[in-house]
Design a protein around this motif. Structure first.
Motif, mmCIF file in Angstrom:
data_model
loop_
_atom_site.group_PDB
_atom_site.id
_atom_site.type_symbol
_atom_site.label_atom_id
_atom_site.label_comp_id
_atom_site.label_asym_id
_atom_site.label_seq_id
_atom_site.Cartn_x
_atom_site.Cartn_y
_atom_site.Cartn_z
ATOM 1 N N TYR A 338 -6.289 -17.911 -17.474
ATOM 2 C CA TYR A 338 -7.023 -16.635 -17.321
ATOM 3 C C TYR A 338 -7.293 -16.360 -15.829
ATOM 4 C CZ TYR A 338 -11.428 -13.854 -17.421
ATOM 5 O OH TYR A 338 -12.424 -12.940 -17.211
ATOM 6 N N HIS A 339 -7.742 -17.377 -15.142
ATOM 7 C CA HIS A 339 -8.073 -17.164 -13.724
ATOM 8 C C HIS A 339 -6.843 -16.937 -12.844
ATOM 9 C CE1 HIS A 339 -12.363 -18.899 -14.227
ATOM 10 N NE2 HIS A 339 -12.433 -17.601 -13.970
ATOM 11 N N THR A 340 -5.659 -17.310 -13.353
ATOM 12 C CA THR A 340 -4.458 -16.959 -12.567
ATOM 13 C C THR A 340 -4.075 -15.494 -12.760
ATOM 14 O OG1 THR A 340 -2.812 -17.489 -14.285
ATOM 15 C CG2 THR A 340 -3.535 -19.307 -12.847
ATOM 16 N N GLN A 341 -4.731 -14.812 -13.697
ATOM 17 C CA GLN A 341 -4.365 -13.430 -14.027
ATOM 18 C C GLN A 341 -5.390 -12.415 -13.524
ATOM 19 O OE1 GLN A 341 -1.272 -12.799 -15.477
ATOM 20 N NE2 GLN A 341 -1.173 -14.934 -14.847
ATOM 21 N N ILE A 342 -6.176 -12.827 -12.507
ATOM 22 C CA ILE A 342 -7.142 -11.903 -11.903
ATOM 23 C C ILE A 342 -6.526 -11.283 -10.636
ATOM 24 C CG2 ILE A 342 -9.481 -11.662 -11.017
ATOM 25 C CD1 ILE A 342 -9.527 -12.682 -13.883
ATOM 26 N N HIS A 343 -6.022 -12.133 -9.770
ATOM 27 C CA HIS A 343 -5.341 -11.692 -8.536
ATOM 28 C C HIS A 343 -3.974 -12.350 -8.496
ATOM 29 C CE1 HIS A 343 -9.088 -10.068 -7.071
ATOM 30 N NE2 HIS A 343 -9.675 -11.242 -7.039
ATOM 31 N N PRO A 344 -3.049 -11.766 -7.747
ATOM 32 C CA PRO A 344 -3.016 -10.396 -7.233
ATOM 33 C C PRO A 344 -3.256 -9.404 -8.356
ATOM 34 C CG PRO A 344 -1.208 -11.644 -6.301
ATOM 35 C CD PRO A 344 -1.844 -12.504 -7.354
ATOM 36 N N ASN A 345 -3.930 -8.321 -8.034
ATOM 37 C CA ASN A 345 -4.262 -7.347 -9.066
ATOM 38 C C ASN A 345 -3.574 -6.017 -8.800
ATOM 39 O OD1 ASN A 345 -6.850 -7.533 -7.088
ATOM 40 N ND2 ASN A 345 -6.436 -5.396 -7.623
ATOM 41 N N ILE A 346 -3.563 -5.210 -9.819
ATOM 42 C CA ILE A 346 -2.933 -3.889 -9.753
ATOM 43 C C ILE A 346 -3.692 -3.018 -8.770
ATOM 44 C CG2 ILE A 346 -2.488 -1.795 -11.101
ATOM 45 C CD1 ILE A 346 -2.150 -3.833 -13.526
ATOM 46 N N PHE A 347 -2.972 -2.337 -7.902
ATOM 47 C CA PHE A 347 -3.604 -1.537 -6.856
ATOM 48 C C PHE A 347 -3.285 -0.057 -7.010
ATOM 49 C CE2 PHE A 347 -3.851 -0.548 -2.105
ATOM 50 C CZ PHE A 347 -5.226 -0.554 -2.088
ATOM 51 N N ASN A 348 -2.214 0.241 -7.726
ATOM 52 C CA ASN A 348 -1.842 1.659 -7.853
ATOM 53 C C ASN A 348 -2.615 2.326 -8.986
ATOM 54 O OD1 ASN A 348 0.151 -0.125 -9.399
ATOM 55 N ND2 ASN A 348 0.383 1.851 -10.429
ATOM 56 N N ASP A 349 -2.830 3.603 -8.818
ATOM 57 C CA ASP A 349 -3.470 4.399 -9.861
ATOM 58 C C ASP A 349 -2.496 4.652 -11.007
ATOM 59 O OD1 ASP A 349 -5.907 4.603 -8.498
ATOM 60 O OD2 ASP A 349 -5.070 6.168 -7.213
ATOM 61 N N VAL A 350 -2.994 5.217 -12.098
ATOM 62 C CA VAL A 350 -2.122 5.480 -13.239
ATOM 63 C C VAL A 350 -0.959 6.409 -12.856
ATOM 64 C CG1 VAL A 350 -3.780 5.030 -15.094
ATOM 65 C CG2 VAL A 350 -3.667 7.308 -14.070
ATOM 66 N N ASN A 351 -1.182 7.235 -11.853
ATOM 67 C CA ASN A 351 -0.095 8.121 -11.418
ATOM 68 C C ASN A 351 0.838 7.453 -10.413
ATOM 69 O OD1 ASN A 351 -1.469 8.134 -9.012
ATOM 70 N ND2 ASN A 351 -2.144 10.263 -9.128
ATOM 71 N N GLY A 352 0.615 6.189 -10.137
ATOM 72 C CA GLY A 352 1.511 5.445 -9.260
ATOM 73 C C GLY A 352 1.109 5.427 -7.795
ATOM 74 N N GLU A 353 0.079 6.177 -7.447
ATOM 75 C CA GLU A 353 -0.284 6.276 -6.027
ATOM 76 C C GLU A 353 -1.140 5.111 -5.564
ATOM 77 O OE1 GLU A 353 -0.143 11.127 -5.449
ATOM 78 O OE2 GLU A 353 -2.090 10.132 -5.543
ATOM 79 N N TYR A 354 -0.991 4.787 -4.291
ATOM 80 C CA TYR A 354 -1.795 3.726 -3.665
ATOM 81 C C TYR A 354 -1.795 3.965 -2.157
ATOM 82 C CZ TYR A 354 2.846 2.028 -2.545
ATOM 83 O OH TYR A 354 4.130 1.948 -2.072
ATOM 84 N N PRO A 355 -2.770 3.468 -1.450
ATOM 85 C CA PRO A 355 -2.730 3.600 0.011
ATOM 86 C C PRO A 355 -1.750 2.583 0.581
ATOM 87 C CG PRO A 355 -4.942 2.992 -0.764
ATOM 88 C CD PRO A 355 -3.995 2.805 -1.904
ATOM 89 N N GLU A 356 -0.857 3.030 1.419
ATOM 90 C CA GLU A 356 0.052 2.095 2.080
ATOM 91 C C GLU A 356 -0.706 1.226 3.074
ATOM 92 O OE1 GLU A 356 4.144 4.769 1.866
ATOM 93 O OE2 GLU A 356 3.257 4.283 3.806
ATOM 94 N N ILE A 357 -0.065 0.146 3.450
ATOM 95 C CA ILE A 357 -0.706 -0.728 4.426
ATOM 96 C C ILE A 357 -0.454 -0.187 5.826
ATOM 97 C CG2 ILE A 357 1.266 -2.345 4.552
ATOM 98 C CD1 ILE A 357 -0.882 -4.603 4.713
ATOM 99 N N SER A 358 -1.538 -0.024 6.573
ATOM 100 C CA SER A 358 -1.513 0.376 7.990
ATOM 101 C C SER A 358 -1.108 1.815 8.273
ATOM 102 C CB SER A 358 -0.583 -0.527 8.827
ATOM 103 O OG SER A 358 -1.073 -1.825 8.794
ATOM 104 N N THR A 359 -0.291 2.430 7.441
ATOM 105 C CA THR A 359 0.233 3.749 7.810
ATOM 106 C C THR A 359 -0.776 4.865 7.612
ATOM 107 O OG1 THR A 359 1.020 4.291 5.600
ATOM 108 C CG2 THR A 359 2.519 3.054 7.014
ATOM 109 N N GLY A 360 -1.745 4.650 6.730
ATOM 110 C CA GLY A 360 -2.663 5.733 6.416
ATOM 111 C C GLY A 360 -2.083 6.715 5.418
ATOM 112 N N GLU A 361 -0.839 6.497 4.997
ATOM 113 C CA GLU A 361 -0.208 7.403 4.043
ATOM 114 C C GLU A 361 -0.463 6.916 2.610
ATOM 115 O OE1 GLU A 361 1.161 10.154 5.162
ATOM 116 O OE2 GLU A 361 0.805 9.487 7.213
#
Lengths: 745, 745
Positions: A338-361
């Motif tokens: 169970y504890h191996t299934q906490i992280h890494p965790n899902i970061f994108n929203d249901v629509n697939g969007e997420y903040p990129e790393i460093s770019t601000g996009e």
């Protein structure tokens, strides 16, 4: 009637005595909530972006001996604390630094108060299951239950008759970052964001918002915002009777910002009433948080969300079935999984969007964007386990890492919510990429991966991943006078990464690279001091740094040469060249004696990563392989329990738990990027691993632990842990069934 | 060639000697920027929601003797200060309390700095015109020019070659409120909001956001956000090397909130370059701020916006044309008229939306929603002048007031951006509504207006507008022991409002109301102490409050009985019953002597409202009417100048300026809600007022000042200021041309 009763009895007995309990029933989320395990018992879906954790680390030191501001504390909940101030909705699990722990809800009764020290309460009747947590709040006679889908926390508050309140405190938080925004939209909805960041006190300039929309199942009779402004300074303040005092903004429906603020929704119930609170989060925008909320939970009750999440957990966990072993064995095993299934965790929203790393996009994915890559920890065993059990997820994590390279120009090191925290040392992403490929998961752009790995391994200027690289290339090691923290640790980590690059180069037919990096991977030898028998810190002129004390640096105290460890805990951390180390040390018996010394002199640190593979290294010593099983068994018994203090220390985003899962199954990937395993005696009689047919030919891998008489019967040919103590990944994946001899006589 | 030169000379001479300069050329926005006039020289469109004012009231007390935090200071700019830290984009003009003065832009050169004390500068070459301000920034060799449309500020920064920066500081502000949000969208755009409110230190819980979108004409090479967080407290802070320090978030494009933060946009110009900065604001949302920006200024250059605004000003101002008089006379006259067109200002966005008062909802109008109703000031003369000159706007203001009643249940008292600040005393909205109707602007729901007026005049419980109403109804006055501030002032104000209600009741045929309120309007007489000859504070048991000093309370010092004034300054503030007061005082000569005493004993306060009508009261004394013209003329000469100190004090959102406009035109509405005027000698030889044909039958009202010989010629019948010293509004509006005799012999 008699027959019916009898039948019923038989049915009941079957389910109790003979029935296999579902794996999910063995999860005890309290494991790791004490002894600095830094897990929390809150509700979370597998790899959820959000969790709902009880928050009991703020204020009242007499009730909360582990108070967040009075010391370095990295978790929203500590089992021995007693004073609860709400439920935080984004949380890290098993990490060593405070961050997140914000968007804190709290049910109260009577007149509402806005200061958590005033409205906090002791509690009782805690229950925690996978995807569920409940507690009785002593001061309010309120039962609070929480569950969660991937991006939505759902709380159910059972209020007695009378005045009741639901508070959302945006001031309080585990993170040291400040500042949030609240906007109430109606008597049932509030939206906003909270600033978080500066994990491990790094990169405070990258502090970023986590957005949310919170929705109540019943319209409040009164609602509003409170804000405690910072004190205004200057002569003019004499006219401000309200200076620095908490303000109530009743019915206010526009944006309020501040460091200390919250929203309240108040009721007056004629009879006992349940109110459900749903909070959707996003790291992209409030709009996305709302879409997440609507898509995942809009039309679902608390019970429906919980059932779905519980089923999702069970599906995850039943990837491995175990037979034999005590209930506690099963509990620590499934709780670890169970504890191996906490992280890494899902970061994108249901629509697939997420903040990129460093770019601000804002990026968009058709698959899954993961976050929380604590790679210094997880390269050693965690991703190997994911490759085995959840190959699709492991591949998506690799895709995420390569996407980060596209965005950022660099692979991640310790990535958290698209910020690079640069925590710890080494260049661990290369190891994960190479290991994944070499274990057969090749469905990613390996040429790009190789390019990225080589970049961090060769670019000597402006390289954020490998400080001291030039010296390392020139001298073979990072020197003490480079002022780079932990020069011995850093050198060893670079060696391991270089080994991984070499192994991948070999696989890809890049002979020149293979040769070059294979050579680099052995430069640790320059740090071996035959006089002391340790890998020691060295000056750039080639002299040993003095004084040298192999015991210095244990228990996280700082020392020269090593990061989070001492010379004992790093001596054997050359998994890529154990044979070479044996030779360096003068032969197997010297090696074995020194390894024994580690354990006997109490220099083994089960709570941290550098020596995490040590107990398996006896497999390299002919005739002493049994010691691996013995050591591992002792360590499990000593450090892993079905109790809050049941992890040896910080779970390190699942690395300590992954260690336990492997250890209890009887094999362990001692050398990252070398696709084989050391074999030891499993903890269970029979283990069935269901393999993903899209990635593996066999549907199952069955591990049998054979007692001596059983071992006799199967014969040596198919028996491990007698003469054969290693197995290749490929063989294991295709063997179908493996028999491992018990050490027990 | 010779002829051409001659022609050119004639043309030039014509425009100088004979040409009538446009009214807009006479506006000097520096008038009122010293002597606590509290105006600012910034650029604003008529009744603009936004203005762009130089901001020179922060820090460096050695350069800014009038520093905002070191004292009570209510304006973003003071003429005698020398240290400029930017240009604020929402500002109040001529008010007595600090608020707004936020969204501050600043051009700098070289490496950018984030602390205004570091990047502020002395300045020179200030120019201010209607809709335009420019200044040279000494430290940077930058010329900054600003102009504005109704909702958009446009700045043009002329940078020299080299590094240049445009800063947007959301931390700095005149308001004492804190907190803002910034989000950079691109290299040319940033959006956000800033919290403002608690005007006059009232209603801090109503603090609210002003939203903005800022757009640059050239993409910045680098951009980012800075934030100085508040200091984190606790043991854990020892690990936070960055605790409380300013952070730069280079390229950061998500929301940042805080009390001290800003955005920077940096350039490196090869040659001298102009950058335009457009900032649109809204009180509804960022989206509306963007729409305001796009609709009003997206495709317009600085020069185009300025030309449009200048033309709008000229159109406004040429409602009155004057002939004769010095250039200074014309300048103070048109500048005063300009200052009457700042507040009340437009509050709705281009799409008609605005925040309702108290409800938290967003309203929508097809017309104009106004805000900034400083009614204690403006009921006395301002709205009368608006009725005369801009009847449509006055009606829209009345509609706004009634909309507020619909939203809030109460008429406004001192409304600011849809917050009721409850500043000052009395119930002045009733007077404005009655006066407007009685002067012939009847196109509003007068029954609703009457209902609203009666509500505040009769509801004795939970009445926010008339504290002490029950006692006032029982005793005829508010007592000292009621603890209500300024009981004499409050009683007199309630009398004036009751008179207004009575007059409207009469007009509407509500005889009972007329009778009742007419009686209530005279209860001031209970406060007249024949022994002292003053209206004195009284106890609820009917005894005079002791000690009594008629001089106490001048210059805004606190006293018992009066608000912002003393017994001299309130004695004649019974415009509804001057005849009664004369009788009460024992006849005209006693009245005249006492009135003379006010001026001769230096008890007249030109800088505040209670005695604002005093100099016109000689018109009530047969044979001494000439003194009105004399006093008024002396007051104009003493207090109104073409200079920064050219207002007697706080402009009170145009009330002091309205006084001057009337005074210079030769008539004054001495009694609110009584539609007539006292006549005095005008300052100009000829005044032409263009009347709005939709509301008045005549197109013009021409006022001629006749010298004695001219007066002889026209004959007494059509001559004022000889035997006739009052004229009804109706007569004046239909007279076409009025001749007023000069006092000069």
């Amino acid at each position: 009637m008699r027959n019916l009763k009898l039948s019923l009895f038989v049915v009941l007995m079957s389910s109790i005595v003979f029935g296999q309990e579902k794996p999910v029933t063995y999860v005890n989320p309290f494991i790791g909530t004490s002894n600095y395990g830094a897990t929390n018992p809150g509700a979370i879906a597998p790899r959820g972006m959000l969790s709902v954790s009880p928050f009991n680390v703020a204020g009242k030191i007499e009730l909360n001996p582990l108070e967040k501001d009075s010391q370095w504390l990295s978790n929203p909940y500590v089992n021995e604390n007693k004073f609860l101030t709400g439920f935080s909705h984004v949380n890290l699990s098993g990490v060593g630094c405070p961050d997140l722990g914000v968007i804190i809800s709290m049910p109260t009764t009577g007149e509402f108060k806005t200061n958590h020290l005033d409205y906090g309460t002791t509690y009782s009747e805690e229950t925690a299951k996978a995807g569920y947590y409940s507690v009785a709040l002593d001061n309010y006679k309120v039962k609070a239950e929480v569950t969660a889908s991937t991006r939505v926390g759902v709380s159910r508050y059972s209020f007695p008759a009378g005045k009741a309140n639901v508070l959302l405190n945006l001031g309080l938080g585990l993170t040291n970052e400040q500042g949030g925004m609240l906007k109430i939209n109606s008597a049932t909805e509030v939206e906003g964001f909270r600033t978080v960041g500066s994990f491990c006190y790094n990169s405070p300039e990258q502090a970023y918002p986590v957005y949310f929309v919170a929705r109540l199942s019943k319209p409040a009779e009164n609602f509003g915002v409170w804000k405690t402004p910072n004190k205004y300074e200057g002569v003019e303040a004499q006219w401000m009777g309200y200076n620095g005092k908490t303000r109530l903004k009743e019915g206010f429906k526009r944006e309020v910002v501040g460091d200390s603020l919250g929203a309240y929704f108040s009721y007056d119930f004629e009879k006992a009433t349940q109110v459900e609170l749903k909070i959707g989060v996003s790291y992209v925008s409030i709009e996305n948080a709302r879409e997440n909320l609507d898509q995942e939970a809009k039309d679902k009750s608390f019970d429906e969300v919980y059932t779905e999440t519980r089923n999702a957990w069970n599906k995850k966990l039943k990837q491995i079935e175990v037979e034999g072993g005590t209930k506690d064995d099963k509990t620590i095993f499934y709780s670890a999984l169970y504890h191996t299934q906490i992280h890494p965790n899902i970061f994108n929203d249901v629509n697939g969007e997420y903040p990129e790393i460093s770019t601000g996009e804002i990026g968009k994915t058709d698959g899954t964007r993961y976050t929380v890559f604590s790679l210094w920890d997880t390269y050693r065993n965690y991703h190997q386990l994911m490759t085995l059990l959840y190959p699709q997820e492991q591949l998506e994590m690799v895709h995420t890492m390569l996407d980060m390279y596209d965005e950022n120009g660099w692979l991640p090191k310790w990535e958290l919510n698209s910020t690079e925290t640069f925590t710890m040392v080494g260049d661990p992403a290369s190891v994960v990429l190479a290991d994944t490929y070499l274990r057969g998961l090749t469905d990613f752009d390996v040429e790009k991966a190789f390019e990225a790995m080589k970049k961090s391994a060769t670019q000597t200027e402006g390289n954020p991943l490998r400080p001291g690289l030039k010296e390392y290339l020139d001298l073979g090691y990072v020197s003490v006078d480079s002022k780079i923290a932990g020069p011995v640790s850093t050198t060893l980590e670079y060696n391991i990464s270089d080994y991984a690059i070499a192994q991948l180069a070999k696989e890809l037919g890049k002979k020149k690279d293979y040769k070059q990096f294979s050579k680099r991977a052995l430069s640790y030898k320059d740090l071996y001091n035959p006089k002391s028998g340790f890998l020691q810190p060295k000056m750039s002129d080639g002299k040993w740094y003095e004084p040298f004390d192999p015991n210095a640096g244990a228990n996280f105290t700082e020392n020269v040469g090593y990061i989070e460890g001492n010379a004992w805990q790093y001596l054997f951390m050359v998994p890529q060249d154990i044979e070479g180390l044996i030779a360096l040390m003068g032969g197997e018996s010297q090696f074995e004696n020194k390894l024994d010394e580690v354990f006997e002199k109490d220099q083994y640190d089960m709570a941290n990563e550098p020596d995490i593979a040590y107990p398996f290294l006896y497999n390299y010593i002919k005739g002493s392989e049994w010691k691996s099983s013995k050591r591992v068994s002792q360590l499990i018994d000593e450090y892993y329990h079905n109790a809050p203090n049941g992890l040896p220390g910080n779970d390190d985003t699942g690395t300590m738990s992954a260690w336990l899962v492997y250890a209890m199954m009887g094999f362990y990937p001692t050398t990252p990027a070398q696709p084989d395993y050391a074999i030891i005696e499993p903890r269970f009689k029979k283990i069935t691993i269901h393999l993903n047919p899209e990635y593996y030919k066999k549907e199952k891998l069955i591990i049998n632990r054979l007692d001596p008489e059983e071992a006799e019967n199967v014969g040596k040919k198919s028996l491990y842990n007698k003469d054969k103590f290693f197995i290749s990944h490929d063989t294991l994946m295709n063997i179908g069934e493996i028999n491992i001899a018990s050490e027990k006589e």
